[in-house]
Scaffold this active site. Structure first.
Site, PDB file in Angstrom:
ATOM      1  N   GLU A  97       0.109  -1.040   5.874  1.00  0.00           N
ATOM      2  CA  GLU A  97       1.177  -0.576   6.753  1.00  0.00           C
ATOM      3  C   GLU A  97       1.013   0.912   6.980  1.00  0.00           C
ATOM      4  O   GLU A  97       1.287   1.418   8.062  1.00  0.00           O
ATOM      5  CB  GLU A  97       2.543  -0.871   6.133  1.00  0.00           C
ATOM      6  CG  GLU A  97       3.715  -0.768   7.121  1.00  0.00           C
ATOM      7  CD  GLU A  97       4.274   0.642   7.257  1.00  0.00           C
ATOM      8  OE1 GLU A  97       5.008   0.892   8.217  1.00  0.00           O
ATOM      9  OE2 GLU A  97       3.980   1.500   6.413  1.00  0.00           O
ATOM     10  N   ASP A 116       0.830  -1.210   0.000  1.00  0.00           N
ATOM     11  CA  ASP A 116       0.000   0.000   0.000  1.00  0.00           C
ATOM     12  C   ASP A 116       0.861   1.255   0.000  1.00  0.00           C
ATOM     13  O   ASP A 116       2.018   1.229   0.421  1.00  0.00           O
ATOM     14  CB  ASP A 116      -0.965   0.008   1.195  1.00  0.00           C
ATOM     15  CG  ASP A 116      -0.266  -0.050   2.551  1.00  0.00           C
ATOM     16  OD1 ASP A 116       0.697  -0.825   2.695  1.00  0.00           O
ATOM     17  OD2 ASP A 116      -0.680   0.701   3.460  1.00  0.00           O
TER      18      ASP A 116
HETATM   19 ZN    ZN Z   1       6.880   2.115   4.103  1.00  0.00          ZN
END
Ligand code: ZN
Length: 375
Positions: free
Chosen positions: A133, A68
């Protein structure tokens, strides 16, 4: 075009804003399957993750990372479309080139190259990839780690491909991160007319000396691996907007970035101590964002430092700076965790970019680490 550049471009052209993976993981999974990895997609909530493993014995060396990316900001300010990777003078521009699709491509290509050489591999290789994340990080790496722990699948070494370098490629690797603890303090007073302060209780006046004390406090002295703990106020809200009204309450949002020389419970107790001593009427909503973690120098840091030095001529220093990372979910299981990737000067910014040469050297570095640790 080099294999790592090609794969980075394919990943960057997929618009994977958290938690949308946009097909990035499928690209990686297909390539790993071709190499003989057992690949398991693990979707939790809205988040795609996958775990892949080649080999049945220990030690287990895992490459970890996230597909992501953060939003682009105003697209018209970019010199080229953030999701159309574009080369300018040896730099590949696009959202996620440095953080961290370049790292994902480098680890994939390094493993391909390592296995193509038909090594007598002593141990196993794993991939732990998430698409959450940059977001809340509740259905990502932490959940995959829970599954692995239930199965007693133990990671010995973990290489996170996060962009770790500062001024020059090769200057820094991360062997830990500080903890992060947020508090939202609400101080109660009594609203009233500014001309009649005896009939009101001003929460700004109440909290001001407490904040002065917290700002001036020394929380610890850090230690060999961590700088001293820092305290920052990020938001202060109070007042009705009128000039003749004493407000009824005040809200202060603050954050600790803390070392392993102190615990979050100690920090909380000290904050309460200051507020209680000054007899404030208050409540605090504590939000722990991640404990500090540290990998002491060992085989993995040594292998990585040697590999980086061979490729770049620089011996990277061990560092625990920067924000938190998914290493916080992996390190507590006893794994050695080292983060090494490209320079991070442009990450999360307009015109994020990575030097193509860095990506190619990163492949050499990961390849070397595989050889050093698994033979
Ligand atoms: Zn990163």
């Amino acid at each position: 075009m080099s294999a790592v550049l090609e794969l980075t471009q394919e990943l960057v052209s997929r618009r994977s804003l958290t938690p949308d993976d946009a097909g990035c993981q499928a690209l990686m999974m297909v390539r790993l399957q071709k190499l003989g990895f057992a690949v398991e997609p693990m979707r939790f909530g809205q988040v795609d993750n996958f775990w892949a493993r080649l080999g049945k014995t220990g030690p287990l060396l895992v490459f970890a990372g996230h597909t992501d990316v953060v939003p682009t900001g105003p697209v018209e300010q970019w010199r080229s479309d953030p999701f159309q990777p574009t080369l300018h003078n040896g730099l590949l521009h696009g959202r996620g080139t440095a953080d961290m699709k370049g790292g994902l491509a480098a680890m994939t290509v390094a493993v391909e190259r390592y296995l193509a050489a038909k090594p007598a591999m002593k141990g196993s290789i794993g991939f732990l990839i998430t698409s959450d994340e940059e977001g809340p990080s509740v259905d990502g790496t932490v959940k995959v780690m829970e599954v692995l722990q239930e199965r007693a699948e133990k990671i010995d070494w973990c290489v996170l491909g996060e962009p770790s370098c500062l001024e020059r490629f090769g200057d820094t690797l991360r062997n830990g991160r500080r903890g992060s603890l947020t508090g939202i303090l609400k101080v109660e007073g009594i609203q009233g007319h500014v001309a009649y302060p005896e009939r009101a209780d001003n929460p700004i006046h109440r909290v001001a000396p407490a904040l002065a004390e917290l700002i001036g406090a020394r929380w610890d002295n850090g230690n060999a691996f961590f700088p001293p703990t820092s305290f920052q106020i990020s938001n202060f809200n109070s007042g009705t907007g009128a000039g003749n009204v004493i407000p009824g309450d005040a809200t202060v949002r603050f954050n600790f970035r803390y070392s392993s020389a102190v615990t979050k419970d100690e920090l909380k107790a000290r904050v309460h101590g200051v507020l209680d001593k000054l007899k404030l009427k208050y409540s605090i909503d504590w939000r722990p964002m991640g404990d500090p973690f540290l990998t002491e120098p060992g085989e993995l840091s040594q292998a990585m430092q040697d590999a980086v030095e061979k490729a770049t001529g620089l011996r990277p220093k061990l560092d625990t700076g920067g924000g938190t990372s998914d290493g916080r979910f992996i390190a507590p299981t006893g794994a050695q965790v080292i983060e090494f990737g490209p320079r991070n000067a442009s990450i999360h910014k307009i015109d994020e970019c990575v030097a193509v040469k860095e990506l190619e050297q990163l492949v050499d570095i990961y390849f070397d680490v595989l050889k050093k640790l698994l033979g």
